[in-house]
Design a protein around this motif. Structure first.
Motif, PDB file in Angstrom:
ATOM      1  N   LYS A 174      37.037  79.222  -1.169  1.00 13.62           N
ATOM      2  CA  LYS A 174      35.982  80.032  -0.559  1.00 13.62           C
ATOM      3  C   LYS A 174      35.212  79.275   0.518  1.00 13.62           C
ATOM      4  O   LYS A 174      34.742  79.862   1.488  1.00 13.62           O
ATOM      5  N   ASN A 175      35.085  77.948   0.361  1.00 13.56           N
ATOM      6  CA  ASN A 175      34.147  77.200   1.192  1.00 13.56           C
ATOM      7  C   ASN A 175      34.787  76.219   2.175  1.00 13.56           C
ATOM      8  O   ASN A 175      34.076  75.657   3.012  1.00 13.56           O
ATOM      9  N   LEU A 176      36.084  75.981   2.060  1.00  9.42           N
ATOM     10  CA  LEU A 176      36.740  75.023   2.953  1.00  9.42           C
ATOM     11  C   LEU A 176      37.713  75.740   3.864  1.00  9.42           C
ATOM     12  O   LEU A 176      38.458  76.615   3.417  1.00  9.42           O
ATOM     13  N   ARG A 177      37.717  75.351   5.120  1.00  3.67           N
ATOM     14  CA  ARG A 177      38.647  75.925   6.085  1.00  3.67           C
ATOM     15  C   ARG A 177      39.327  74.798   6.857  1.00  3.67           C
ATOM     16  O   ARG A 177      38.675  73.838   7.252  1.00  3.67           O
ATOM     17  N   GLY A 178      40.617  74.942   7.057  1.00  4.60           N
ATOM     18  CA  GLY A 178      41.347  73.965   7.850  1.00  4.60           C
ATOM     19  C   GLY A 178      41.560  72.634   7.162  1.00  4.60           C
ATOM     20  O   GLY A 178      41.811  71.626   7.813  1.00  4.60           O
ATOM     21  N   LYS A 179      41.469  72.590   5.823  1.00  7.60           N
ATOM     22  CA  LYS A 179      41.682  71.360   5.066  1.00  7.60           C
ATOM     23  C   LYS A 179      42.935  71.524   4.204  1.00  7.60           C
ATOM     24  O   LYS A 179      43.074  72.503   3.476  1.00  7.60           O
ATOM     25  N   ARG A 194      33.941  65.581 -11.899  1.00  7.72           N
ATOM     26  CA  ARG A 194      32.783  65.628 -11.003  1.00  7.72           C
ATOM     27  C   ARG A 194      32.235  67.049 -10.919  1.00  7.72           C
ATOM     28  O   ARG A 194      32.998  68.022 -11.101  1.00  7.72           O
ATOM     29  N   PRO A 195      30.955  67.204 -10.625  1.00  6.38           N
ATOM     30  CA  PRO A 195      30.425  68.552 -10.376  1.00  6.38           C
ATOM     31  C   PRO A 195      31.160  69.208  -9.223  1.00  6.38           C
ATOM     32  O   PRO A 195      31.412  68.583  -8.180  1.00  6.38           O
ATOM     33  N   ILE A 196      31.516  70.467  -9.389  1.00  2.00           N
ATOM     34  CA  ILE A 196      32.333  71.169  -8.402  1.00  2.00           C
ATOM     35  C   ILE A 196      31.648  71.223  -7.046  1.00  2.00           C
ATOM     36  O   ILE A 196      32.284  71.001  -6.006  1.00  2.00           O
ATOM     37  N   ASP A 197      30.335  71.505  -7.031  1.00  5.12           N
ATOM     38  CA  ASP A 197      29.653  71.623  -5.745  1.00  5.12           C
ATOM     39  C   ASP A 197      29.659  70.306  -4.975  1.00  5.12           C
ATOM     40  O   ASP A 197      29.727  70.293  -3.742  1.00  5.12           O
ATOM     41  N   GLU A 198      29.628  69.175  -5.691  1.00  7.03           N
ATOM     42  CA  GLU A 198      29.639  67.876  -5.021  1.00  7.03           C
ATOM     43  C   GLU A 198      31.009  67.588  -4.393  1.00  7.03           C
ATOM     44  O   GLU A 198      31.091  67.000  -3.308  1.00  7.03           O
ATOM     45  N   VAL A 199      32.061  67.983  -5.079  1.00  2.00           N
ATOM     46  CA  VAL A 199      33.409  67.802  -4.518  1.00  2.00           C
ATOM     47  C   VAL A 199      33.564  68.614  -3.235  1.00  2.00           C
ATOM     48  O   VAL A 199      34.016  68.112  -2.201  1.00  2.00           O
ATOM     49  N   VAL A 200      33.177  69.885  -3.293  1.00  2.00           N
ATOM     50  CA  VAL A 200      33.321  70.774  -2.149  1.00  2.00           C
ATOM     51  C   VAL A 200      32.483  70.272  -0.969  1.00  2.00           C
ATOM     52  O   VAL A 200      32.952  70.252   0.178  1.00  2.00           O
ATOM     53  N   THR A 201      31.257  69.863  -1.237  1.00  2.00           N
ATOM     54  CA  THR A 201      30.383  69.367  -0.174  1.00  2.00           C
ATOM     55  C   THR A 201      30.975  68.132   0.498  1.00  2.00           C
ATOM     56  O   THR A 201      30.937  67.994   1.727  1.00  2.00           O
ATOM     57  N   GLU A 202      31.529  67.230  -0.288  1.00  2.00           N
ATOM     58  CA  GLU A 202      32.114  66.005   0.267  1.00  2.00           C
ATOM     59  C   GLU A 202      33.286  66.309   1.190  1.00  2.00           C
ATOM     60  O   GLU A 202      33.382  65.768   2.296  1.00  2.00           O
ATOM     61  N   ILE A 203      34.198  67.163   0.741  1.00  2.00           N
ATOM     62  CA  ILE A 203      35.377  67.472   1.566  1.00  2.00           C
ATOM     63  C   ILE A 203      34.956  68.216   2.827  1.00  2.00           C
ATOM     64  O   ILE A 203      35.453  67.943   3.923  1.00  2.00           O
ATOM     65  N   ALA A 204      34.022  69.152   2.684  1.00  2.00           N
ATOM     66  CA  ALA A 204      33.570  69.928   3.838  1.00  2.00           C
ATOM     67  C   ALA A 204      32.917  69.039   4.884  1.00  2.00           C
ATOM     68  O   ALA A 204      33.039  69.283   6.095  1.00  2.00           O
ATOM     69  N   ALA A 205      32.223  67.989   4.442  1.00  2.00           N
ATOM     70  CA  ALA A 205      31.511  67.114   5.374  1.00  2.00           C
ATOM     71  C   ALA A 205      32.434  66.136   6.091  1.00  2.00           C
ATOM     72  O   ALA A 205      32.060  65.578   7.123  1.00  2.00           O
ATOM     73  N   LYS A 213      47.743  80.043  -7.568  1.00  2.00           N
ATOM     74  CA  LYS A 213      47.205  80.846  -6.472  1.00  2.00           C
ATOM     75  C   LYS A 213      45.947  80.190  -5.899  1.00  2.00           C
ATOM     76  O   LYS A 213      45.788  80.063  -4.676  1.00  2.00           O
ATOM     77  N   ASN A 214      45.035  79.781  -6.786  1.00  2.00           N
ATOM     78  CA  ASN A 214      43.797  79.148  -6.337  1.00  2.00           C
ATOM     79  C   ASN A 214      44.069  77.795  -5.696  1.00  2.00           C
ATOM     80  O   ASN A 214      43.396  77.406  -4.737  1.00  2.00           O
ATOM     81  N   ALA A 215      45.046  77.063  -6.245  1.00  2.00           N
ATOM     82  CA  ALA A 215      45.375  75.751  -5.691  1.00  2.00           C
ATOM     83  C   ALA A 215      45.854  75.890  -4.255  1.00  2.00           C
ATOM     84  O   ALA A 215      45.447  75.124  -3.370  1.00  2.00           O
ATOM     85  N   ARG A 216      46.698  76.867  -4.017  1.00  2.01           N
ATOM     86  CA  ARG A 216      47.188  77.066  -2.651  1.00  2.01           C
ATOM     87  C   ARG A 216      46.053  77.507  -1.733  1.00  2.01           C
ATOM     88  O   ARG A 216      45.938  77.040  -0.592  1.00  2.01           O
ATOM     89  N   SER A 217      45.187  78.383  -2.223  1.00  2.49           N
ATOM     90  CA  SER A 217      44.037  78.821  -1.440  1.00  2.49           C
ATOM     91  C   SER A 217      43.105  77.658  -1.132  1.00  2.49           C
ATOM     92  O   SER A 217      42.460  77.624  -0.079  1.00  2.49           O
ATOM     93  N   ALA A 218      43.054  76.667  -2.042  1.00  2.00           N
ATOM     94  CA  ALA A 218      42.195  75.499  -1.864  1.00  2.00           C
ATOM     95  C   ALA A 218      42.771  74.491  -0.884  1.00  2.00           C
ATOM     96  O   ALA A 218      42.119  73.495  -0.569  1.00  2.00           O
TER      97      ALA A 218
END
Length: 446
Positions: free
Chosen positions: A229-234, A188-199, A255-260
């Protein structure tokens, strides 16, 4: 038009399971797809694994079920009952795709494969009561997918889910993923994944990708960077291979996986028995030093659980004790399941001559021995008793508590909390199954 989508119960004879409280992902997604292509349709979701419902009281123009193999007998019984009342029934899912002729006998229509390209037309046909017997889904690109609808349940769930890809780069003989999703892994496009989880209002998730980091290393590293960078508390957990931890960029990946927000991963260890690994065609996904890979993941602050199969035709009695010994040495938990040759897989073709007559599909649940073994010591009774005993020993409270501190400090506290949240319900579900099995034995059913 009214649409009811039902997630069936699991286990022998349609018993309910008290496993992890995860929302049924297919139904939430289909509700979102319905609102995307036919927003006028009234959708109702039912989780028959969590709630009681009366089929005679269902009122809808179309009633759909998503079907895994051990759920099939229950679904067929309920579907036949609904159709006898003149209600339209739709079946889809991996089991239906594997055995379309069987499923079609219990439905007005079946969906083979993925639904995106045929869903609108199917709903239009259902509204006119002119459904085709078979709707053949394709393998669409994963751009513009709808978000799951999470507010249609009568029960609460701790975990939501998200998906970043479909398919798997590996070709294990026991798995039907590459058949169901086609031979190519799609992302999937990365921005769409991030937007979905954030919402999403949910905070805890299950990443339902078949491999959370083995599909495309560059894509995954960038995805996790953007999530961080864009998700907090998930926080979330998922499934992955071990060979990816051998990759030159694996330190950056972890490292990125843990940050994600990745707090735990179920890794495909599959077996300690080299003969079984070869039969499963799973040797290449293990990597060069899989014990070291476990430590590397944990040092990054991510908990590890081993997915293991036991009781296959290459396994021997000592392999059960070997799993417990391995877990004690590594201080890691495992999810052991009975080797099960699901229809539509290469392993089914290998094991078909050895299948024991009389088993319906609800025995293909990872708890029952459904095939014979050449070793007299590996009888059906021994294998079924041994896996129950192994699970009981794996998930004692002292063992669970001894494993949690092994997770690196980078994951504190969520990875440590997640470790408990996964292990304890898993042990509870295994204990529930063991109690029910003993009750059946006492009644002379087993």
């Amino acid at each position: 038009m009214k649409l009811i989508l039902i997630s069936p119960p699991f286990g022998e004879k349609g018993q309910k399971s008290k496993g992890l409280p995860i929302a049924p992902p297919v139904l939430e997604y289909l509700a979102g797809l319905t609102l995307q292509v036919r927003p006028d349709v009234e959708v109702r979701l039912i989780d028959a694994n969590k709630e009681v419902f009366d089929p005679d009281q269902l009122d809808a123009d179309l009633i759909g079920f998503t079907v895994l193999t051990p759920q099939a007998p229950w679904v067929y019984r309920v579907s036949d009952r609904l159709r006898s009342q003149g209600k339209q029934v739709l079946l889809g899912g991996i089991h239906v795709t594997a055995l379309p002729d069987e499923a079609a006998r219990h439905a007005d229509a079946i969906v083979l494969g993925e639904a995106e390209e045929i869903w609108r037309g199917l709903l239009d046909d259902a509204e006119k009561r002119r459904m085709k017997p078979v709707y053949q889904g394709g393998f669409p690109e994963l751009k513009g997918l709808p978000h799951p609808v999470t507010n249609l349940w009568n029960t609460n769930y701790v975990y939501g889910y998200f998906q970043t890809s479909r398919g798997c780069p590996h070709r294990c003989t026991f798995c039907s993923v590459h058949e169901f999703f086609g031979g190519k892994v799609r992302v999937r496009p990365i921005d769409e994944v991030v937007t979905e989880i954030a919402a999403s209002k949910r905070r805890l998730f299950w990443g339902i990708d078949d491999n959370v980091w083995g599909v495309n290393m560059n894509y995954t590293i960038e995805l996790y960077r953007e999530m961080g960078k864009n998700l907090r508390g998930k926080s979330w957990f998922g499934s992955g291979d071990l060979v990816s931890v051998d990759h030159p960029r694996s330190a950056e990946l972890l490292k990125n996986a843990r940050s994600a927000g990745l707090t735990a991963v179920l890794v495909g260890w599959e077996s300690n028995n080299i003969g079984s690994l070869e039969e499963y065609k799973a040797t290449n996904k293990q990597g060069r030093q899989r014990r070291d890979a476990i430590k590397k993941i944990r040092d990054a602050g991510i908990e590890v659980m081993l997915f293991m199969m036991i009781g296959g035709r290459q396994d021997r009695p000592g392999d059960y004790e070997g799993i417990l010994k391995l877990c004690d040495e590594l201080k890691v938990s495992a999810h052991p399941v009975m080797t099960t040759p699901f229809p539509g897989t290469e392993l089914y073709k290998i094991y078909e001559p050895y299948l024991i007559p009389g088993h319906d599909w609800d025995s293909f649940d990872g708890n029952h021995a459904v095939f014979s073994h050449d070793d007299p010591a590996m009888s059906v009774e021994f294998r079924e008793d041994a896996i129950v005993k192994l699970r009981a020993e794996l998930f004692t409270i002292p063992r669970i508590l001894s494993r949690i501190p092994q997770v690196g400090w980078r994951g504190f506290p969520m990875s440590h909390i997640t470790s408990w949240m996964i292990q304890y319900p898993q042990g509870r579900a295994f204990k529930q199954f063991a109690r029910e099995r003993e009750e059946l034995k006492a009644k002379g059913v087993l």
